[in-house]
Motif scaffolding. Structure first.
Motif, PDB file in Angstrom:
ATOM      1  N   LEU A  82       8.621  19.320 -59.576  1.00  0.00           N
ATOM      2  CA  LEU A  82       9.731  19.736 -60.437  1.00  0.00           C
ATOM      3  C   LEU A  82      10.865  20.346 -59.625  1.00  0.00           C
ATOM      4  N   ALA A  83      10.515  21.111 -58.597  1.00  0.00           N
ATOM      5  CA  ALA A  83      11.544  21.730 -57.759  1.00  0.00           C
ATOM      6  C   ALA A  83      12.381  20.672 -57.050  1.00  0.00           C
ATOM      7  N   LYS A  84      11.753  19.595 -56.612  1.00  0.00           N
ATOM      8  CA  LYS A  84      12.468  18.543 -55.892  1.00  0.00           C
ATOM      9  C   LYS A  84      13.580  17.923 -56.731  1.00  0.00           C
ATOM     10  N   GLU A  85      13.428  17.971 -58.058  1.00  0.00           N
ATOM     11  CA  GLU A  85      14.444  17.413 -58.940  1.00  0.00           C
ATOM     12  C   GLU A  85      15.723  18.244 -58.925  1.00  0.00           C
ATOM     13  N   LYS A  86      15.621  19.516 -58.538  1.00  0.00           N
ATOM     14  CA  LYS A  86      16.775  20.424 -58.534  1.00  0.00           C
ATOM     15  C   LYS A  86      17.403  20.576 -57.156  1.00  0.00           C
ATOM     16  N   LEU A  87      16.650  20.238 -56.118  1.00  0.00           N
ATOM     17  CA  LEU A  87      17.050  20.561 -54.755  1.00  0.00           C
ATOM     18  C   LEU A  87      17.524  19.312 -54.018  1.00  0.00           C
ATOM     19  N   PRO A  88      18.230  19.479 -52.891  1.00  0.00           N
ATOM     20  CA  PRO A  88      18.717  18.321 -52.139  1.00  0.00           C
ATOM     21  C   PRO A  88      17.601  17.350 -51.782  1.00  0.00           C
ATOM     22  N   ALA A  89      17.923  16.071 -51.755  1.00  0.00           N
ATOM     23  CA  ALA A  89      16.913  15.027 -51.560  1.00  0.00           C
ATOM     24  C   ALA A  89      16.155  15.179 -50.248  1.00  0.00           C
ATOM     25  N   ASP A  90      16.811  15.687 -49.209  1.00  0.00           N
ATOM     26  CA  ASP A  90      16.174  15.806 -47.895  1.00  0.00           C
ATOM     27  C   ASP A  90      15.528  17.184 -47.672  1.00  0.00           C
ATOM     28  N   PHE A  91      15.485  18.001 -48.705  1.00  0.00           N
ATOM     29  CA  PHE A  91      14.944  19.359 -48.594  1.00  0.00           C
ATOM     30  C   PHE A  91      13.420  19.297 -48.644  1.00  0.00           C
ATOM     31  N   ILE A  92      12.755  19.833 -47.620  1.00  0.00           N
ATOM     32  CA  ILE A  92      11.291  19.784 -47.527  1.00  0.00           C
ATOM     33  C   ILE A  92      10.692  21.068 -48.107  1.00  0.00           C
ATOM     34  N   ILE A  93       9.719  20.905 -49.009  1.00  0.00           N
ATOM     35  CA  ILE A  93       8.978  22.031 -49.575  1.00  0.00           C
ATOM     36  C   ILE A  93       7.571  21.987 -48.994  1.00  0.00           C
ATOM     37  N   TYR A  94       7.128  23.084 -48.402  1.00  0.00           N
ATOM     38  CA  TYR A  94       5.856  23.109 -47.699  1.00  0.00           C
ATOM     39  C   TYR A  94       4.722  23.613 -48.593  1.00  0.00           C
ATOM     40  N   ASP A  95       3.583  22.962 -48.465  1.00  0.00           N
ATOM     41  CA  ASP A  95       2.379  23.383 -49.182  1.00  0.00           C
ATOM     42  C   ASP A  95       1.790  24.593 -48.461  1.00  0.00           C
ATOM     43  N   GLY A  96       1.651  25.693 -49.174  1.00  0.00           N
ATOM     44  CA  GLY A  96       1.090  26.896 -48.582  1.00  0.00           C
ATOM     45  C   GLY A  96       0.987  27.981 -49.632  1.00  0.00           C
ATOM     46  N   ASP A  97       0.362  29.083 -49.281  1.00  0.00           N
ATOM     47  CA  ASP A  97       0.257  30.210 -50.208  1.00  0.00           C
ATOM     48  C   ASP A  97       0.703  31.484 -49.504  1.00  0.00           C
ATOM     49  N   LEU A  98       0.459  32.620 -50.126  1.00  0.00           N
ATOM     50  CA  LEU A  98       0.961  33.885 -49.616  1.00  0.00           C
ATOM     51  C   LEU A  98       0.307  34.327 -48.306  1.00  0.00           C
ATOM     52  N   GLU A  99      -0.839  33.742 -47.985  1.00  0.00           N
ATOM     53  CA  GLU A  99      -1.519  34.119 -46.745  1.00  0.00           C
ATOM     54  C   GLU A  99      -1.686  32.960 -45.772  1.00  0.00           C
ATOM     55  N   GLN A 100      -1.850  31.767 -46.274  1.00  0.00           N
ATOM     56  CA  GLN A 100      -2.012  30.607 -45.411  1.00  0.00           C
ATOM     57  C   GLN A 100      -0.844  29.662 -45.657  1.00  0.00           C
ATOM     58  N   TYR A 101       0.039  29.557 -44.682  1.00  0.00           N
ATOM     59  CA  TYR A 101       1.275  28.798 -44.858  1.00  0.00           C
ATOM     60  C   TYR A 101       1.789  28.318 -43.503  1.00  0.00           C
ATOM     61  N   PRO A 102       2.529  27.212 -43.464  1.00  0.00           N
ATOM     62  CA  PRO A 102       3.139  26.759 -42.210  1.00  0.00           C
ATOM     63  C   PRO A 102       4.120  27.815 -41.701  1.00  0.00           C
ATOM     64  N   ARG A 103       4.185  27.990 -40.411  1.00  0.00           N
ATOM     65  CA  ARG A 103       5.066  29.009 -39.837  1.00  0.00           C
ATOM     66  C   ARG A 103       6.455  28.422 -39.595  1.00  0.00           C
TER      67      ARG A 103
END
Length: 212
Positions: A82-103
């Protein structure tokens, strides 16, 4: 780590924007002043931002519109879509949580989240804040907007008032997730090396600003 709530996030995804727009009576008080809450987070943020739990991308859109560089984290596939529909096409959203996330690969001067941090237990919050301290630049800060309470009595009253009003989903949310006391949050931030202030935004949500 908050991922135990992934099913809840998935269930909320399609209706989340309806909630934040105040169209569901049960959650109107929770999301009162929603746009001002987002604006305050943006105004207090620096130039490079790590955002946890971007949800459907509302705060992310505000940050990008203000010229911020954003590193976005979201554990829910449904929310990311759903977020991708609002954000620029080339904008990358990373899978992660509050403790384990890409740096992030670039320096971060601000870490932000809205309606997210209460998905960690008190001990997990403390551990996460210590990690965030080291992720930030020397003058970095954290800006969180989240539900918390001034006392155990205030927390119990919120549950009782929701049940009296027939808002059983809200009451269930309040019982299930890890909503902290302000005193607990203050102690956690200070132990992690931050000075911290709190500003109430509505009956449920406080804006937290913590400076290294």
């Amino acid at each position: 780590m908050g991922r135990e709530f992934l099913t809840v996030f998935s269930e909320w995804a399609t209706d989340y924007d309806t909630f934040v727009e105040g169209k569901d009576p049960a959650y109107q008080a929770v999301f009162q002043n929603y746009k001002e809450i987002l604006n305050q987070v943006v105004r207090r943020s620096g130039d490079s931002v790590l955002e946890f739990g971007i949800g459907t991308g509302n705060l992310t859109s505000f940050l990008l519109a203000s010229g911020k560089r954003v590193f976005p984290i979201e554990p829910s596939l449904e929310m990311r879509q759903l977020a991708k529909e609002k954000l620029p096409a080339d904008f990358i959203i990373y899978d992660g949580d509050l403790e384990q996330y890409p740096r992030p690969t670039f320096p971060i001067d601000t870490i932000v989240s809205t309606y997210v941090f209460h998905h960690l237990t008190d001990s997990e919050k403390q551990r996460a804040l210590k990690d965030y301290y080291h992720q930030l630049t020397a003058d970095g800060k954290i800006i969180f907007a989240d539900t918390m309470f001034e006392s155990t009595q205030a927390y119990q009253s919120a549950i009782e008032n929701a049940e009296i009003s027939g808002f059983y989903d809200l009451a269930s949310d309040l019982k299930r997730e890890y909503y902290p006391l302000i005193s607990t949050m203050r102690d956690a931030f200070q132990k992690a090396g931050f000075t911290v202030s709190f500003e109430q935004m509505n009956d449920f949500v406080w804006l937290v600003e913590a400076q290294k």
